[in-house]
Design a protein around this motif. Structure first.
Motif, PDB file in Angstrom:
ATOM      1  N   SER A  97       0.824  -1.212   0.000  1.00  0.00           N
ATOM      2  CA  SER A  97       0.000   0.000   0.000  1.00  0.00           C
ATOM      3  C   SER A  97       0.858   1.261   0.000  1.00  0.00           C
ATOM      4  O   SER A  97       0.429   2.307  -0.474  1.00  0.00           O
ATOM      5  N   ASP A  98       2.086   1.157   0.523  1.00  0.00           N
ATOM      6  CA  ASP A  98       2.974   2.319   0.552  1.00  0.00           C
ATOM      7  C   ASP A  98       3.974   2.232  -0.605  1.00  0.00           C
ATOM      8  O   ASP A  98       4.138   1.184  -1.225  1.00  0.00           O
ATOM      9  N   SER A  99       4.612   3.332  -0.909  1.00  0.00           N
ATOM     10  CA  SER A  99       5.605   3.362  -1.993  1.00  0.00           C
ATOM     11  C   SER A  99       7.016   3.347  -1.408  1.00  0.00           C
ATOM     12  O   SER A  99       7.256   3.897  -0.329  1.00  0.00           O
ATOM     13  N   ARG A 100       7.931   2.721  -2.138  1.00  0.00           N
ATOM     14  CA  ARG A 100       9.317   2.581  -1.697  1.00  0.00           C
ATOM     15  C   ARG A 100      10.224   2.647  -2.918  1.00  0.00           C
ATOM     16  O   ARG A 100       9.759   2.568  -4.057  1.00  0.00           O
ATOM     17  N   TYR A 101      11.533   2.763  -2.667  1.00  0.00           N
ATOM     18  CA  TYR A 101      12.478   2.655  -3.775  1.00  0.00           C
ATOM     19  C   TYR A 101      12.372   1.253  -4.369  1.00  0.00           C
ATOM     20  O   TYR A 101      12.006   0.292  -3.703  1.00  0.00           O
ATOM     21  N   TRP A 102      12.759   1.136  -5.645  1.00  0.00           N
ATOM     22  CA  TRP A 102      12.668  -0.152  -6.338  1.00  0.00           C
ATOM     23  C   TRP A 102      13.431  -1.234  -5.587  1.00  0.00           C
ATOM     24  O   TRP A 102      12.901  -2.329  -5.354  1.00  0.00           O
ATOM     25  N   ASP A 103      14.687  -0.962  -5.202  1.00  0.00           N
ATOM     26  CA  ASP A 103      15.488  -1.990  -4.528  1.00  0.00           C
ATOM     27  C   ASP A 103      14.935  -2.327  -3.150  1.00  0.00           C
ATOM     28  O   ASP A 103      15.045  -3.463  -2.683  1.00  0.00           O
ATOM     29  N   CYS A 146       6.306  -1.236  -9.054  1.00  0.00           N
ATOM     30  CA  CYS A 146       7.608  -1.821  -9.371  1.00  0.00           C
ATOM     31  C   CYS A 146       7.464  -3.165 -10.065  1.00  0.00           C
ATOM     32  O   CYS A 146       6.760  -4.053  -9.583  1.00  0.00           O
ATOM     33  N   LEU A 147       8.150  -3.328 -11.185  1.00  0.00           N
ATOM     34  CA  LEU A 147       8.266  -4.614 -11.861  1.00  0.00           C
ATOM     35  C   LEU A 147       9.622  -5.235 -11.516  1.00  0.00           C
ATOM     36  O   LEU A 147      10.578  -4.519 -11.224  1.00  0.00           O
ATOM     37  N   ARG A 207      14.321   5.994 -12.659  1.00  0.00           N
ATOM     38  CA  ARG A 207      15.455   5.879 -11.745  1.00  0.00           C
ATOM     39  C   ARG A 207      15.116   4.835 -10.677  1.00  0.00           C
ATOM     40  O   ARG A 207      13.989   4.777 -10.189  1.00  0.00           O
ATOM     41  N   CYS A 208      16.080   4.049 -10.301  1.00  0.00           N
ATOM     42  CA  CYS A 208      15.830   3.036  -9.285  1.00  0.00           C
ATOM     43  C   CYS A 208      15.575   3.648  -7.911  1.00  0.00           C
ATOM     44  O   CYS A 208      15.070   2.975  -7.009  1.00  0.00           O
ATOM     45  N   HIS A 209      15.946   4.913  -7.756  1.00  0.00           N
ATOM     46  CA  HIS A 209      15.691   5.601  -6.494  1.00  0.00           C
ATOM     47  C   HIS A 209      14.507   6.553  -6.622  1.00  0.00           C
ATOM     48  O   HIS A 209      14.517   7.670  -6.097  1.00  0.00           O
ATOM     49  N   LYS A 210      13.481   6.095  -7.353  1.00  0.00           N
ATOM     50  CA  LYS A 210      12.191   6.774  -7.366  1.00  0.00           C
ATOM     51  C   LYS A 210      11.185   5.849  -6.693  1.00  0.00           C
ATOM     52  O   LYS A 210      11.314   4.622  -6.738  1.00  0.00           O
ATOM     53  N   TYR A 211      10.189   6.433  -6.063  1.00  0.00           N
ATOM     54  CA  TYR A 211       9.226   5.633  -5.312  1.00  0.00           C
ATOM     55  C   TYR A 211       8.236   4.930  -6.249  1.00  0.00           C
ATOM     56  O   TYR A 211       7.789   5.492  -7.247  1.00  0.00           O
TER      57      TYR A 211
END
Length: 223
Positions: A97-103, A146-147, A207-211
């Motif tokens: 439910s929340d957003s996070r960085y891809w990694d 995220c995929l 970018r991998c550091h986008k939520y």
């Protein structure tokens, strides 16, 4: 009338070479109860054994939900996912439910014995679009999910996190994507405010550091 001198019931049975007549229900009820206990015990053991064979599923799940296999399938088995996960075909899916960085999303999936979602067929893309679009509220705009797909610059190739071969013909990139900017090496599926021209093509590289909202995938348990 005096009962002195009459043989007791047990002695009478021995004399007649048989057993005293018992009420039928006194035999049936314990037998049925025993059968039910044995059946339940076998199902529990079978389910536990099946779980042991599928280490990929979260082992701390207290509850499960199961669906009987589709009528057209050759094997009539129950497919089970932990509560809170969504079943599609032979896999279970979980949406953060929340957003996070891809990694960070991939790490969270791995901690639950799964990985970020892998899409290698149109049917799965359709399922995800139908599910995810139902989570977008009016006026919320576009949401990124995220995929399990990332770009490895060393090979100049996109890779799925579970080692599924990357097949360009089975991708759903937004027109003119991926744009191959050197800093946009992670893939997302975007829903909300989709245009008719894009259709099912909803993938974008970021970018991998986008939520983004992680979608975890793992194999369902068959019992």
């Amino acid at each position: 009338m005096s009962t002195e001198g009459r043989p007791r019931l047990g002695a009478l049975a021995k004399m007649r070479g048989g057993c005293p007549q018992l009420n039928l229900w006194t035999i049936l009820i314990p037998a049925l109860a025993f059968k039910a206990c044995v059946t339940c015990g076998c199902l529990v053991l079978l389910f536990r054994q099946s779980c042991k064979e599928h280490k990929t599923l979260p082992q701390n799940s207290a509850q499960w939900h199961c669906v009987l296999g589709t009528p057209e399938s050759k094997e009539r088995v129950w497919r089970c996912c932990p509560m809170g996960w969504k079943l599609f075909h032979t896999s279970c899916y979980y949406l953060f439910s929340d957003s996070r960085y891809w990694d960070e999303s991939e790490k969270s999936c791995m901690q639950m014995g799964s990985h970020l979602v892998v899409i290698n067929m149109e049917a799965k893309q359709d399922f995800l679009l139908s599910w995810l679009e139902g989570t977008v509220t009016a006026g919320e705009g576009k949401k990124s999910h995220c995929l399990g797909l990332y770009y490895w610059a060393g090979e100049g190739q996109w890779h799925w996190v579970d080692q599924t071969p990357y097949n360009q013909s089975a991708t759903f990139w937004i027109p003119r994507e991926p744009n191959f900017l050197p800093w946009e090496k992670c893939a997302v599926l975007q829903v909300g405010r989709r245009t008719a021209s894009s259709g099912k093509r909803t993938w974008n590289n970021i970018r991998c550091h986008k939520y983004c909202h992680g979608i975890c995938e793992t194999a369902a348990v068959n019992i």
